[in-house]
Scaffold this motif. Structure first.
Motif, PDB file in Angstrom:
ATOM      1  N   SER A   1       9.752 -25.333 -14.109  1.00  0.00           N
ATOM      2  CA  SER A   1       9.197 -25.270 -15.471  1.00  0.00           C
ATOM      3  C   SER A   1       7.981 -26.177 -15.619  1.00  0.00           C
ATOM      4  N   ASP A   2       7.965 -27.294 -14.904  1.00  0.00           N
ATOM      5  CA  ASP A   2       6.796 -28.184 -14.964  1.00  0.00           C
ATOM      6  C   ASP A   2       5.568 -27.490 -14.374  1.00  0.00           C
ATOM      7  N   PHE A   3       5.758 -26.868 -13.217  1.00  0.00           N
ATOM      8  CA  PHE A   3       4.646 -26.138 -12.617  1.00  0.00           C
ATOM      9  C   PHE A   3       4.212 -24.960 -13.500  1.00  0.00           C
TER      10      PHE A   3
ATOM     11  N   ALA B   1       0.578 -24.389 -15.206  1.00  0.00           N
ATOM     12  CA  ALA B   1      -0.158 -23.144 -14.963  1.00  0.00           C
ATOM     13  C   ALA B   1      -0.572 -22.492 -16.279  1.00  0.00           C
ATOM     14  N   ASP B   2       0.320 -22.507 -17.283  1.00  0.00           N
ATOM     15  CA  ASP B   2      -0.021 -21.936 -18.591  1.00  0.00           C
ATOM     16  C   ASP B   2      -1.180 -22.694 -19.244  1.00  0.00           C
TER      17      ASP B   2
ATOM     18  N   PRO C   1       7.370 -24.528   1.353  1.00  0.00           N
ATOM     19  CA  PRO C   1       6.346 -23.920   2.202  1.00  0.00           C
ATOM     20  C   PRO C   1       6.241 -24.637   3.543  1.00  0.00           C
ATOM     21  N   GLY C   2       5.894 -23.867   4.596  1.00  0.00           N
ATOM     22  CA  GLY C   2       5.691 -24.453   5.904  1.00  0.00           C
ATOM     23  C   GLY C   2       4.292 -25.011   6.043  1.00  0.00           C
ATOM     24  N   PRO C   3       4.037 -25.679   7.173  1.00  0.00           N
ATOM     25  CA  PRO C   3       2.700 -26.263   7.394  1.00  0.00           C
ATOM     26  C   PRO C   3       1.576 -25.239   7.366  1.00  0.00           C
TER      27      PRO C   3
ATOM     28  N   ILE D   1       0.911 -21.792 -10.225  1.00  0.00           N
ATOM     29  CA  ILE D   1       1.772 -20.610 -10.309  1.00  0.00           C
ATOM     30  C   ILE D   1       2.421 -20.324  -8.957  1.00  0.00           C
ATOM     31  N   THR D   2       1.694 -20.652  -7.868  1.00  0.00           N
ATOM     32  CA  THR D   2       2.275 -20.481  -6.527  1.00  0.00           C
ATOM     33  C   THR D   2       3.372 -21.498  -6.268  1.00  0.00           C
ATOM     34  N   LEU D   3       3.140 -22.756  -6.658  1.00  0.00           N
ATOM     35  CA  LEU D   3       4.161 -23.783  -6.493  1.00  0.00           C
ATOM     36  C   LEU D   3       5.389 -23.482  -7.338  1.00  0.00           C
ATOM     37  N   ALA D   4       5.187 -22.891  -8.522  1.00  0.00           N
ATOM     38  CA  ALA D   4       6.327 -22.501  -9.357  1.00  0.00           C
ATOM     39  C   ALA D   4       7.159 -21.416  -8.673  1.00  0.00           C
ATOM     40  N   LYS D   5       6.508 -20.501  -7.963  1.00  0.00           N
ATOM     41  CA  LYS D   5       7.239 -19.461  -7.229  1.00  0.00           C
ATOM     42  C   LYS D   5       8.070 -20.073  -6.099  1.00  0.00           C
TER      43      LYS D   5
END
Length: 223
Positions: A144-146, A150-151, A124-126, A112-116
Protein backbone atom coordinates in the motif's frame (compact mmCIF):
# COMPACT_ATOMS: atom_id res chain seq x y z
CA UNK A 1 -48.64 119.98 -13.88
CA UNK A 2 -45.96 120.10 -16.62
CA UNK A 3 -43.25 119.54 -14.05
CA UNK A 4 -45.05 116.41 -12.82
CA UNK A 5 -45.38 115.02 -16.37
CA UNK A 6 -41.68 115.76 -17.02
CA UNK A 7 -40.63 113.79 -13.94
CA UNK A 8 -42.80 110.80 -14.95
CA UNK A 9 -41.37 110.83 -18.49
CA UNK A 10 -37.79 111.02 -17.17
CA UNK A 11 -38.36 108.02 -14.85
CA UNK A 12 -39.90 106.02 -17.70
CA UNK A 13 -36.92 106.63 -20.04
CA UNK A 14 -34.43 105.76 -17.28
CA UNK A 15 -36.28 102.48 -16.54
CA UNK A 16 -36.19 101.34 -20.23
CA UNK A 17 -32.48 102.25 -20.48
CA UNK A 18 -31.64 100.22 -17.36
CA UNK A 19 -33.67 97.24 -18.63
CA UNK A 20 -31.83 97.30 -21.96
CA UNK A 21 -28.48 97.39 -20.14
CA UNK A 22 -29.43 94.30 -18.06
CA UNK A 23 -30.55 92.44 -21.20
CA UNK A 24 -27.29 93.22 -23.01
CA UNK A 25 -25.25 92.00 -20.05
CA UNK A 26 -27.21 88.74 -19.85
CA UNK A 27 -26.80 88.14 -23.58
CA UNK A 28 -23.07 88.80 -23.43
CA UNK A 29 -22.62 86.51 -20.42
CA UNK A 30 -24.59 83.72 -22.11
CA UNK A 31 -22.61 84.13 -25.31
CA UNK A 32 -19.30 83.88 -23.42
CA UNK A 33 -20.52 80.78 -21.60
CA UNK A 34 -21.53 79.09 -24.84
CA UNK A 35 -18.23 80.04 -26.45
CA UNK A 36 -16.27 78.62 -23.54
CA UNK A 37 -18.31 75.41 -23.38
CA UNK A 38 -17.95 74.77 -27.09
CA UNK A 39 -14.17 74.46 -26.65
CA UNK A 40 -14.39 71.69 -24.07
CA UNK A 41 -15.19 68.02 -24.22
CA UNK A 42 -18.35 66.63 -22.57
CA UNK A 43 -18.01 66.45 -18.81
CA UNK A 44 -17.63 69.03 -16.08
CA UNK A 45 -13.86 68.56 -15.65
CA UNK A 46 -12.92 67.46 -19.17
CA UNK A 47 -9.92 69.25 -20.72
CA UNK A 48 -10.22 71.06 -24.05
CA UNK A 49 -10.19 68.81 -27.11
CA UNK A 50 -7.05 69.48 -29.11
CA UNK A 51 -6.83 66.75 -31.70
CA UNK A 52 -8.60 63.44 -32.20
CA UNK A 53 -6.54 60.26 -32.38
CA UNK A 54 -5.99 58.78 -35.81
CA UNK A 55 -6.07 55.02 -36.34
CA UNK A 56 -4.35 53.31 -39.25
CA UNK A 57 -5.54 49.72 -39.76
CA UNK A 58 -2.77 47.22 -40.57
CA UNK A 59 -4.39 44.98 -43.19
CA UNK A 60 -1.23 42.90 -43.68
CA UNK A 61 -1.20 41.45 -40.15
CA UNK A 62 -3.67 38.61 -39.62
CA UNK A 63 -4.85 37.46 -36.18
CA UNK A 64 -5.92 34.18 -37.82
CA UNK A 65 -2.34 33.49 -38.92
CA UNK A 66 -1.04 34.31 -35.45
CA UNK A 67 -3.45 31.81 -33.89
CA UNK A 68 -2.68 29.06 -36.40
CA UNK A 69 1.07 29.52 -35.95
CA UNK A 70 0.73 29.28 -32.16
CA UNK A 71 -1.45 26.17 -32.39
CA UNK A 72 1.11 24.41 -34.59
CA UNK A 73 4.28 25.46 -32.70
CA UNK A 74 4.33 27.25 -29.33
CA UNK A 75 5.91 30.67 -29.69
CA UNK A 76 5.53 30.87 -33.45
CA UNK A 77 2.63 33.29 -33.12
CA UNK A 78 4.73 35.52 -30.85
CA UNK A 79 7.48 35.53 -33.47
CA UNK A 80 4.88 36.47 -36.07
CA UNK A 81 3.78 39.36 -33.83
CA UNK A 82 7.41 40.44 -33.30
CA UNK A 83 7.15 39.69 -29.57
CA UNK A 84 10.51 37.91 -29.43
CA UNK A 85 10.95 38.27 -25.67
CA UNK A 86 7.92 36.10 -24.93
CA UNK A 87 9.35 33.01 -26.63
CA UNK A 88 11.94 32.15 -23.90
CA UNK A 89 9.22 32.54 -21.26
CA UNK A 90 6.92 30.13 -23.10
CA UNK A 91 9.58 27.49 -23.66
CA UNK A 92 10.90 27.91 -20.13
CA UNK A 93 7.46 27.12 -18.72
CA UNK A 94 6.86 24.24 -21.13
CA UNK A 95 10.33 22.85 -20.41
CA UNK A 96 9.78 22.83 -16.65
CA UNK A 97 6.42 21.15 -17.02
CA UNK A 98 7.87 18.56 -19.41
CA UNK A 99 10.65 17.80 -16.92
CA UNK A 100 8.00 17.31 -14.23
CA UNK A 101 6.13 14.88 -16.50
CA UNK A 102 9.28 12.82 -17.11
CA UNK A 103 10.26 12.85 -13.42
CA UNK A 104 6.85 11.73 -12.15
CA UNK A 105 6.43 9.13 -14.89
CA UNK A 106 9.77 7.59 -13.94
CA UNK A 107 8.87 7.20 -10.29
CA UNK A 108 5.31 6.14 -11.06
CA UNK A 109 6.64 3.22 -13.09
CA UNK A 110 9.13 2.38 -10.36
CA UNK A 111 6.66 2.40 -7.48
CA UNK A 112 3.93 0.53 -9.37
CA UNK A 113 6.45 -2.21 -10.21
CA UNK A 114 7.64 -2.47 -6.61
CA UNK A 115 4.00 -2.67 -5.49
CA UNK A 116 3.50 -5.65 -7.83
CA UNK A 117 6.52 -7.39 -6.30
CA UNK A 118 5.02 -6.90 -2.84
CA UNK A 119 1.58 -8.07 -3.97
CA UNK A 120 3.00 -11.24 -5.54
CA UNK A 121 5.17 -11.88 -2.49
CA UNK A 122 8.37 -12.33 -4.44
CA UNK A 123 11.66 -10.46 -4.36
CA UNK A 124 13.29 -9.36 -7.62
CA UNK A 125 16.56 -11.01 -8.63
CA UNK A 126 19.80 -9.20 -9.47
CA UNK A 127 18.86 -9.20 -13.13
CA UNK A 128 15.30 -7.97 -12.54
CA UNK A 129 14.22 -4.36 -12.92
CA UNK A 130 14.37 -2.13 -9.82
CA UNK A 131 16.35 -4.75 -7.87
CA UNK A 132 18.54 -2.10 -6.18
CA UNK A 133 15.57 0.12 -5.38
CA UNK A 134 13.65 -2.79 -3.84
CA UNK A 135 16.52 -3.58 -1.49
CA UNK A 136 17.09 0.12 -0.72
CA UNK A 137 13.55 0.59 0.59
CA UNK A 138 13.80 -2.53 2.73
CA UNK A 139 11.19 -4.97 3.86
CA UNK A 140 9.41 -2.45 6.08
CA UNK A 141 7.65 -0.83 3.12
CA UNK A 142 4.31 -2.46 2.27
CA UNK A 143 2.42 -2.78 -0.98
CA UNK A 144 0.00 0.00 0.00
CA UNK A 145 2.92 2.37 0.63
CA UNK A 146 4.29 1.76 -2.85
CA UNK A 147 0.78 2.08 -4.33
CA UNK A 148 0.19 5.40 -2.55
CA UNK A 149 3.52 6.75 -3.78
CA UNK A 150 2.67 5.63 -7.32
CA UNK A 151 -0.73 7.37 -7.14
CA UNK A 152 0.94 10.62 -6.02
CA UNK A 153 3.39 10.54 -8.92
CA UNK A 154 0.61 9.73 -11.37
CA UNK A 155 -1.44 12.69 -10.14
CA UNK A 156 1.53 15.03 -10.43
CA UNK A 157 2.27 13.71 -13.91
CA UNK A 158 -1.30 14.32 -15.06
CA UNK A 159 -1.30 17.84 -13.60
CA UNK A 160 1.95 18.61 -15.40
CA UNK A 161 0.44 17.42 -18.69
CA UNK A 162 -2.59 19.65 -18.11
CA UNK A 163 -0.18 22.52 -17.37
CA UNK A 164 1.51 22.02 -20.74
CA UNK A 165 -1.86 22.10 -22.50
CA UNK A 166 -2.88 25.20 -20.54
CA UNK A 167 0.37 26.96 -21.44
CA UNK A 168 -0.17 26.06 -25.08
CA UNK A 169 -3.66 27.55 -24.96
CA UNK A 170 -2.58 30.69 -23.10
CA UNK A 171 0.20 31.48 -25.56
CA UNK A 172 -2.29 31.01 -28.41
CA UNK A 173 -4.70 33.51 -26.82
CA UNK A 174 -1.80 35.88 -26.18
CA UNK A 175 -0.80 35.74 -29.84
CA UNK A 176 -4.37 36.51 -30.90
CA UNK A 177 -4.63 39.49 -28.53
CA UNK A 178 -1.33 40.93 -29.75
CA UNK A 179 -2.33 40.54 -33.37
CA UNK A 180 -5.87 41.87 -32.88
CA UNK A 181 -5.45 44.81 -30.54
CA UNK A 182 -1.83 45.86 -31.01
CA UNK A 183 -1.02 45.21 -34.65
CA UNK A 184 -4.48 45.89 -36.03
CA UNK A 185 -4.10 49.61 -35.23
CA UNK A 186 -1.17 51.96 -35.20
CA UNK A 187 -1.72 54.64 -32.56
CA UNK A 188 0.15 57.94 -32.53
CA UNK A 189 2.64 58.69 -29.75
CA UNK A 190 1.01 61.95 -28.66
CA UNK A 191 0.99 61.14 -24.94
CA UNK A 192 1.10 63.85 -22.28
CA UNK A 193 0.91 63.79 -18.50
CA UNK A 194 -0.04 66.66 -16.21
CA UNK A 195 0.34 66.67 -12.41
CA UNK A 196 -1.55 69.29 -10.38
CA UNK A 197 -2.21 69.65 -6.64
CA UNK A 198 -5.74 69.44 -5.29
CA UNK A 199 -7.91 68.56 -2.30
CA UNK A 200 -10.45 65.83 -1.58
CA UNK A 201 -13.51 65.99 0.62
CA UNK A 202 -13.24 64.10 3.88
CA UNK A 203 -14.82 60.60 3.66
CA UNK A 204 -18.07 59.98 5.49
CA UNK A 205 -16.44 57.75 8.12
CA UNK A 206 -13.87 60.47 8.94
CA UNK A 207 -16.06 63.57 8.92
CA UNK A 208 -15.84 63.83 12.71
CA UNK A 209 -12.19 64.89 12.49
CA UNK A 210 -11.08 68.53 12.60
CA UNK A 211 -9.70 68.53 9.05
CA UNK A 212 -12.33 69.14 6.37
CA UNK A 213 -10.18 68.40 3.31
CA UNK A 214 -7.40 65.99 2.40
CA UNK A 215 -4.44 67.14 0.25
CA UNK A 216 -4.23 65.23 -3.05
CA UNK A 217 -2.41 65.13 -6.36
CA UNK A 218 -4.32 65.02 -9.63
CA UNK A 219 -2.66 63.18 -12.52
CA UNK A 220 -4.14 63.69 -16.00
CA UNK A 221 -3.12 61.58 -19.00
CA UNK A 222 -3.82 62.92 -22.48
CA UNK A 223 -3.68 60.38 -25.31
Amino acid sequence: MYKFLFVIGFITVFTFAAQAQVTDTAVVGKSDTVRKASNTAPGSFAPPIKKEKTYHPDSLHSPHKAVMHSLMVPGWGQLYNHRWWKVPIIYGGVGLLAAAVIFNQKYYTQFITLAKYKRQGIAPGPNDKYYAEYNAYGSGVSESDFASAADGNRRNRDLSILGILATWGIQTIDAYIDAKFIHSYTVDNDLAIKVTPGVLNQPVYAQSTNVSFIPAIKITFTF
